[in-house]
Scaffold this motif. Structure first.
Motif: not given
Length: 260
Positions: A103-111, A125-129
């Motif tokens: 159930g752990a969730i990792t997210t990435y916002d499109k840079r 836009a995301g800012t973090e890799k």
């Protein structure tokens, strides 16, 4: 921890701006997987297609699709990942969500928002890799237009697997093919690209070309273009270690830092 990772790539058509129907259809497809897999990869904006109408389809991080992904990951005992439209703090994001069976969730916002389609006007836009750590594998999740920007993908984290999810149109598919192979080679990593097929609500055509490459740029999948299909590939971390130690190309990489 596992040296072997079995990954299911789902290349599929999507119902335009209809999250409920897309979840239903994807559930049916995923339930056809009989071989045990560790990770399931869905396309970009898998609940809606690549829409510039986020208010019509946006969900929150406690919404129906996140609940569905969490339940599915637990049921299948496999991580699952793909991007969808998320509303947060009065902003919209094209967000890659990676859910593991716990159930752990990792997210990435499109840079890199796709300015040609006006994505930058409606999505933040995301800012973090981000790295998604799963079963001892360090996975770098990126989204569609990010593929054109090799500096952002550069393997300075010693990740093992680079994954792009996309709605990449047929008219520019040659770039998709070439750049995915290049990312695998230059980063000495497994590189997977999952693209959709079919027509979207703007009549853009998508021809798939989902693919998986090993660290030398050798193709390890059997996808056909325009095929609505699921492909399972097996990744071996020993292969990464073998060629990185033998060739040492990453040891000679340029050192840099990114600034806004």
């Amino acid at each position: 921890m596992s040296n072997v990772l079995n990954v299911a790539l789902i290349q599929t058509s999507l119902v335009w701006e209809n999250p409920k129907e897309n979840r239903r259809l994807l559930n049916e497809k995923i339930n056809t997987i009989t071989k045990g897999v560790d990770l399931i990869v869905l396309p970009e904006m898998f609940t809606s297609g690549f829409t510039m109408n986020p208010a019509l389809v946006a969900e929150t991080m406690t919404g129906d699709t996140i609940i569905w992904l969490t339940q599915l990951a637990k049921e299948k005992e496999a991580a699952i990942m793909g991007s969808l439209v998320i509303s947060e703090n009065n902003k919209f994001y094209n967000r890659m969500v990676c859910v593991d069976p716990s159930g752990a969730i990792t997210t990435y916002d499109k840079r890199h928002t796709f300015t040609l389609a006006g994505e930058h006007n409606v999505y933040t836009a995301g800012t973090e890799k981000v790295m998604f750590n799963y079963k001892g594998w360090k996975i770098c999740p990126l989204v569609c237009y990010d593929l054109r920007f090799p500096v952002w993908a550069r393997n300075v984290e010693d990740y093992d697997l680079l994954i792009y999810v996309a709605n990449w149109p047929k008219v520019r598919i040659k770039a998709w093919d070439a750049l995915l192979e290049a990312r695998a080679i230059e980063n000495m990593t497994y590189c997977i690209g999952v693209n959709r097929v079919g027509l979207d609500g703007n009549n853009h055509e998508y021809s798939g070309h989902s693919v998986a490459y090993d660290v030398l740029g050798t193709r390890i999948d059997n996808f056909l273009e325009n095929e609505d299909a699921i492909e399972i590939v097996t990744l071996d971390k020993d292969l990464i270690t073998k060629y990185r130690e033998k060739l040492n190309f990453l040891n000679d990489r340029d050192h840099f830092s990114l600034t806004e």
